[in-house]
Design an enzyme around this catalytic site. Structure first.
Site, PDB file in Angstrom:
ATOM      1  N   LEU B 123       0.814  -1.217   0.000  1.00 20.53           N
ATOM      2  CA  LEU B 123       0.000   0.000   0.000  1.00 20.53           C
ATOM      3  C   LEU B 123       0.850   1.270   0.000  1.00 20.53           C
ATOM      4  CD1 LEU B 123      -2.815  -1.287   2.345  1.00 20.53           C
ATOM      5  CD2 LEU B 123      -3.046  -0.683  -0.066  1.00 20.53           C
ATOM      6  N   LYS B 245     -18.194  -0.143   2.743  1.00 20.10           N
ATOM      7  CA  LYS B 245     -17.532  -1.391   2.401  1.00 20.10           C
ATOM      8  C   LYS B 245     -18.605  -2.466   2.238  1.00 20.10           C
ATOM      9  CE  LYS B 245     -13.261  -3.778   3.726  1.00 20.10           C
ATOM     10  NZ  LYS B 245     -12.008  -3.536   4.455  1.00 20.10           N
ATOM     11  N   GLU B 364      12.977   9.736  -0.736  1.00 19.97           N
ATOM     12  CA  GLU B 364      13.563   8.665  -1.541  1.00 19.97           C
ATOM     13  C   GLU B 364      12.513   7.701  -2.069  1.00 19.97           C
ATOM     14  OE1 GLU B 364      14.598   9.519   1.515  1.00 19.97           O
ATOM     15  OE2 GLU B 364      16.538  10.464   1.136  1.00 19.97           O
TER      16      GLU B 364
END
Lengths: 622, 622
Positions: B123, B245, B364
């Protein structure tokens, strides 16, 4: 304060700030390297903090009531060390050893110095670790100490900073104060946001923080900001200080090209003249008020779970059971998880000891940082997520080793044997990553009883300790009373005429045992070693196996071929005299997809069938 | 639209959404695993997107004008594959192979499917990669395609998502649209923010995004949101959709305990009945308007820098020079850097080709993700930072391999030889990390001319390719015309009576050469091999050395002992007949501090002096 008091106070702040500036320049010029300009920008902030707000007993860095000061911008180490000198903690002689070989005053701070909690220098780590200490302070120690974190502006680009900001707000960490040194200039020019302090303010406010924007060189504003920030109000505070890089020295102020550069001796002399040098003064730091650690329940003997072997048990489940047992025995054990506690089984602990469980949501960097923070406060943290997702936190794990932190990490769902979820969820590089961490320990149990014992041992083991667990249920191989220790192994099958040794651990051990049976039917006798302690490896047992079983090994692992169990076994035989063994490594050699665990282990070449083939080939001479 | 048109439009959206729901349940129930409920929550969003806003030529996934659709919440793969089926891209038969061994429809999407740009499932990666594609779209391709990224709410806890949000805003990526499926329930209960859509809105707005909060099941609201989001206005847009959901199935809606669980066949039948099944319809997707890629300057031969050897040159500098030369020759070469381009020397390229340089600030993860995005758009990205800081992005590098991305990473400041800055800045685990990445290539040059040639080769090499460079200036060893290739090595010293082979690369090669001279004075002849291609390793040359030089090796590296050059050398000899050679690994065995490069290499045991000692000991028999 009266006007006179105010004046004398300002004078004291000024004196200290200028001394910190002078010393930051002196030590870095003497070293010929370092970051003086990044130190100068924050000198006024740190002067006011040190004189008026910090509570720290430099004679007793272990005092539980001490505040915690973290230089997340670790490159401003000249400033930090100048503070230690001004506090009387180090002499000027030692101070001037900055960056020299053998000095405790390294280029970036590390806990080689007793007043430094954690190593910094990889940007974006100080605040997340501060969150961990603040969690311990507010919810476990319940002591009034503050955590002060000095941040650079460039490092706010790191996502880990936002993980920390999010978590600090969620956990209402009003004992945490960030001090953002917005000096506008990064290493190679202007930062992304420059002096746009309003942007920083809007962002952290949106995350639920108090934000105080100030001129970082106005003592008035700095003082009020710290005064406000030290009052608990249910939210963490970020002091956003607009500062000038190189402040106080005309030819350095707000100039590009000065990042990470020491001044020449001539430049230093000129700078120090401008700064109107004060003599090397000692500035007393307030000691914390006496306070007592909460009484803790006494430690008890650990009543580990016992598995009778009637049912297969996943080692991840045994981890959860054992962690809960550990929690019952030792009040210092805490657990953290990355929103997968029902998969890692950390939820067993969470349900039993909700006060010592800290949900870290899907933020693995923050999770490892929080574990480091817990270690600073002498807790025994266990942090868990899928093995694959610890790669997210590798930089934090690496730095934890430099911090000499004691943390335990547990990665579930390792290898292709997880099955249908596919390669993104498969930890196939975790052993390589964890083995290459300095001073680390790596265990990989194959059975529930073994897992439980190793979990108990992890609690008493220092450094970065990693356990790899398996998703699938596997047969229980060992009796509950069998003994296992870090650095050990188990020889499961052994005879006088072993032709070869198969080394396995975790899920592949079960394949090795199936292979043993199949080979026995072919009248081939092999030794089978359960190398559950991947680092350190049980050298003695392997050396004996080499001698007694044909000097031939097949090592089988659910991991890429590089850096895992195979290399750990081979490593035992380097650095030694005598002919080295033949070693065949069975590991995952192609990119897996989805499938059943059995299909994927077969495809990867690490199933019983492949072990049998490899043994036969090696015995024939490949 | 007229009312009738609107009605028919709504009917079409409904039809597709319900079909997507039914299919998400069918395929996961058939697989016995998967995430149907996480698919159902986003079905309405994806239906409107697919019918009314997505421009994609399924017959030609390489069409440069195609939009890009990334499921950052990769576990909603049933929904994605249902869309592919609805678009007519896959048959129902193939669709029902979901999660089966050998199927292209893996548990989480990978580019094994031609319509999937990148692998997701770890994720927090989809949005950063989307930023990379959007950078290419806006600044390089200059084409009007959109990048649509479907995010889960839990994953916003990942700092990498905030790196992406920050960068998208900085670069004004109005071709990027995030769709946040706020279904409130994570894997193990409520997410951190639950249905607090206002919190998400405030946060992303503070970062400069457009935010549109909607009911994710109201076609009206969804439609207006997409309409607004597709109009470029200088900022990226996040559609924050409050969803349920399991939406559409009474016993699944907003229920805990249903994450990542397939329905039983009986449950599935009941659910499908509730969903009022439509037949398997094909829904046409709009093809993108014809557009042309900008004409690019023709590729030219690369005019590499040449170093005459009169001066020592740091390999990091040679990297910068060579990258600039590459930039002149090939318009597809782009560079990214993590705010250290004056240290990595990526600034050489940045100055010459500012339009193809993308500053990633100190982020990064975002940097590697942007490189992956550039690879999706067929660019040749080189991304650089300190070797140590690539550990920050390990999860992205691991996933890049699963994405079959072609990216080049260059880590400077490797090892203790950086000197005074201390261990936080020393890349000492980068070789282990990069070697264990599937299909990776790792090179580590020792000299400027070699570096230049290897940089050129990297541009033409697929997969994850890593180069390690050295901070310090080192002598130029090779002539500009000498040839080097990935997979090769150089035997620098060789004779008929070599007693032993020393293997080194990068900075330690220079120590090995000094050791050679000292040993020659002691009348000991050694072979010296420059193993600049760490992966793949030049097996032939090493096998010959084993045979011709006493079957003894000393391998010396500026890296922890695990997973680096030493293990790469030993690996050549496993899987082969005959005993392993004797191998002594010289590597960094204790935690370094600050000091000069020479002091630290001596302390670490990897200096010429230690090589001489190791050679003598090995020849004596340790």
């Amino acid at each position: 304060m009266t006007i006179t008091e105010t004046n004398s106070q300002v004078q004291q702040w000024t004196n200290l700030a200028q001394q910190l500036r002078v010393d930051s320049i002196r030590c870095s010029t003497n070293a010929g390297s370092g970051h003086p300009t990044s130190s100068l920008s924050a000198a006024d902030l740190m002067s006011v903090l040190m004189i008026s707000y910090l509570h720290y007993d430099f004679d007793n860095p272990k005092n539980p009531n001490n505040d915690h000061l973290i230089f997340s911008k670790g490159h401003a180490s000249p400033l930090l060390y100048s503070m230690f000198k001004a506090a009387g903690a180090i002499t000027d002689d030692e101070f001037m050893t900055y960056r020299k070989f053998g000095s405790r005053l390294e280029g970036h701070p590390t806990p080689v110095l007793p007043w430094v909690d954690v190593a910094t220098g990889s940007l974006g780590q100080g605040l997340p670790i501060g969150v961990g200490i603040a969690l311990a302070g507010k919810y476990l120690d319940k002591l009034p100490y503050h955590i002060w974190v000095l941040l650079g502006d460039s490092e706010t680009a790191e996502g880990s900073v936002w993980e920390a900001i999010d978590h600090a707000s969620h956990y209402k960490l009003d004992n945490l104060v960030g001090i953002l040194d917005v000096n506008r200039l990064g290493q190679r020019g202007e930062t992304e946001l420059g002096w746009n302090t309003a942007a920083y303010e809007a962002r952290v406010k949106a995350f639920g923080w108090n934000a105080i924007v100030i001129d970082g060189h106005s003592y008035d504003e700095i003082n009020s900001a710290f005064a406000r920030a030290s009052q608990p109000n249910g939210s963490p505070t970020l002091i956003i200080a607009k500062t000038i890089k190189g402040k106080g020295v005309s030819f350095l102020e707000n100039k590009e090209g000065w990042h990470g550069k020491a001044l020449s001796p001539e430049q230093a002399e000129q700078a120090i003249q401008e700064l109107k040098p004060v003599r090397s003064m000692i500035f007393p730091v307030q000691k914390p008020a006496p306070a007592q650690l909460l009484p803790k329940p006494a430690k008890k003997a650990v009543d580990l779970p016992r598995y009778d072997g009637k049912e297969a048990v996943a080692t991840r489940k045994a981890y959860g059971d054992a962690l809960k047992a550990l929690g019952a025995a030792n009040p210092d054990v805490v657990a953290l998880d990355g929103e997968v506690s029902n998969s890692t089984y950390a939820e067993e602990f969470a349900k039993a000891y909700p006060d010592r469980f800290f949900e870290q949501y899907i933020a693995e960097q923050q999770m490892v940082a929080a574990a480091v923070g817990m270690s600073v406060r002498n807790r025994i943290p266990f942090a868990s997520t899928f093995a694959a997702f610890f790669t997210r936190a590798f930089d934090f794990i690496r730095m934890a080793a430099i911090s000499r932190a004691n943390i335990r990490l547990v990665g579930s769902h390792a290898g292709v044997s997880i099955g249908e979820d596919g390669p993104s969820q498969m930890g196939l590089e975790d052993l390589a990553m964890m083995r290459t961490v300095f001073g680390s320990t790596v265990v990989y149990p194959s059975d529930a009883n073994q897992t439980a014992q190793l979990v108990e041992q992890m609690a008493n083991h220092g450094g970065v300790v990693y356990m790899r667990t398996t998703r699938e249920k596997t047969p229980v191989l060992y009796a509950p009373d069998e003994q296992f220790q870090i650095g050990g192994s188990k020889v499961i099958h052994q005879s006088n005429n072993d032709q070869l040794t198969v080394v396995a651990a975790g899920v592949t051990l079960h394949e090795a045992l199936k292979a043993y049976d199949q080979l026995r039917d072919q009248h081939i006798t092999i030794r089978v070693i359960d190398a559950y302690s991947v680092k350190p490896m049980d050298e003695e047992t392997l050396l004996a196996a080499a001698q007694e079983a044909g000097n031939k090994f097949v090592v089988v692992e659910d991991h890429w071929p590089e850096g895992g169990l195979g290399d750990a076994v081979i490593d035992v035989f380097t650095q030694r005299d005598g002919p080295l063994p033949q070693v065949v490594k069975l590991a995952v050699q192609s990119m897996p997809g989805s499938g059943t665990p059995a299909e994927l282990m077969e495809e990867a070449g690490i199933s019983a069938h492949h072990i049998v083939e490899a043994v036969n080939a090696l015995l024939r001479g490949i």
